[in-house]
Motif scaffolding. Structure first.
Motif, PDB file in Angstrom:
ATOM      1  N   LYS A 131     -53.682   2.300  53.818  1.00  0.00           N
ATOM      2  CA  LYS A 131     -52.395   2.003  54.477  1.00  0.00           C
ATOM      3  C   LYS A 131     -52.609   1.623  55.928  1.00  0.00           C
ATOM      4  O   LYS A 131     -51.933   0.744  56.451  1.00  0.00           O
ATOM      5  CB  LYS A 131     -51.460   3.219  54.405  1.00  0.00           C
ATOM      6  CG  LYS A 131     -50.777   3.396  53.092  1.00  0.00           C
ATOM      7  CD  LYS A 131     -49.855   4.608  53.164  1.00  0.00           C
ATOM      8  CE  LYS A 131     -49.271   4.948  51.823  1.00  0.00           C
ATOM      9  NZ  LYS A 131     -48.429   6.148  51.886  1.00  0.00           N
ATOM     10  N   GLY A 132     -53.535   2.271  56.579  1.00  0.00           N
ATOM     11  CA  GLY A 132     -53.786   2.018  57.988  1.00  0.00           C
ATOM     12  C   GLY A 132     -54.626   0.790  58.272  1.00  0.00           C
ATOM     13  O   GLY A 132     -54.680   0.331  59.412  1.00  0.00           O
ATOM     14  N   THR A 133     -55.280   0.260  57.255  1.00  0.00           N
ATOM     15  CA  THR A 133     -56.189  -0.864  57.492  1.00  0.00           C
ATOM     16  C   THR A 133     -55.819  -2.139  56.736  1.00  0.00           C
ATOM     17  O   THR A 133     -56.352  -3.204  57.044  1.00  0.00           O
ATOM     18  CB  THR A 133     -57.627  -0.479  57.098  1.00  0.00           C
ATOM     19  OG1 THR A 133     -57.646  -0.058  55.740  1.00  0.00           O
ATOM     20  CG2 THR A 133     -58.167   0.623  57.996  1.00  0.00           C
TER      21      THR A 133
END
Length: 111
Positions: free
Chosen positions: A10-12
């Motif tokens: 989700k963060g990348t």
């Protein structure tokens, strides 16, 4: 895909998609296919389309509607100047984090 992998992705994912677009302009399905070729097989097309909408709204990509042989025009995304700047920042952040994580991962405990 495990919960930890899902959370990290989700963060990348935004940076990964921008990296794909830095190589060439593409429409949503092509981006999804490129992700799958890289081993991200569990990413749903809907996730990619939602992300494309977000980065379009943030002004990181240019969009061109191109006629399609099979239905409505396709939205072809290309990285613009703001997108390249954001991607450069993403890679700097990625390098910083991976360097620190690699150091922690390979550090031996001191007696």
């Amino acid at each position: 895909m495990g919960k930890q992998m899902t959370e990290m992705l989700k963060g990348t994912l935004e940076g990964i998609v921008l990296a794909i677009l830095s190589l060439r302009a593409a429409y949503g399905y092509e981006i999804t296919a490129a992700l799958r070729e890289q081993g991200f097989t569990d990413i749903a097309e809907g996730t990619v389309y939602a992300l494309l909408l977000r980065i379009e709204k943030r002004g990181l990509v240019d969009v061109e509607k191109v006629p399609s042989e099979k239905g409505p025009p396709r939205k072809v995304y290309s990285l613009n100047v703001s997108g390249h700047e954001y991607l450069d920042e993403f890679w700097r952040t990625w390098d910083f984090l991976t360097d620190r994580l690699d150091t922690l991962h390979h550090r031996k405990e001191q007696p």
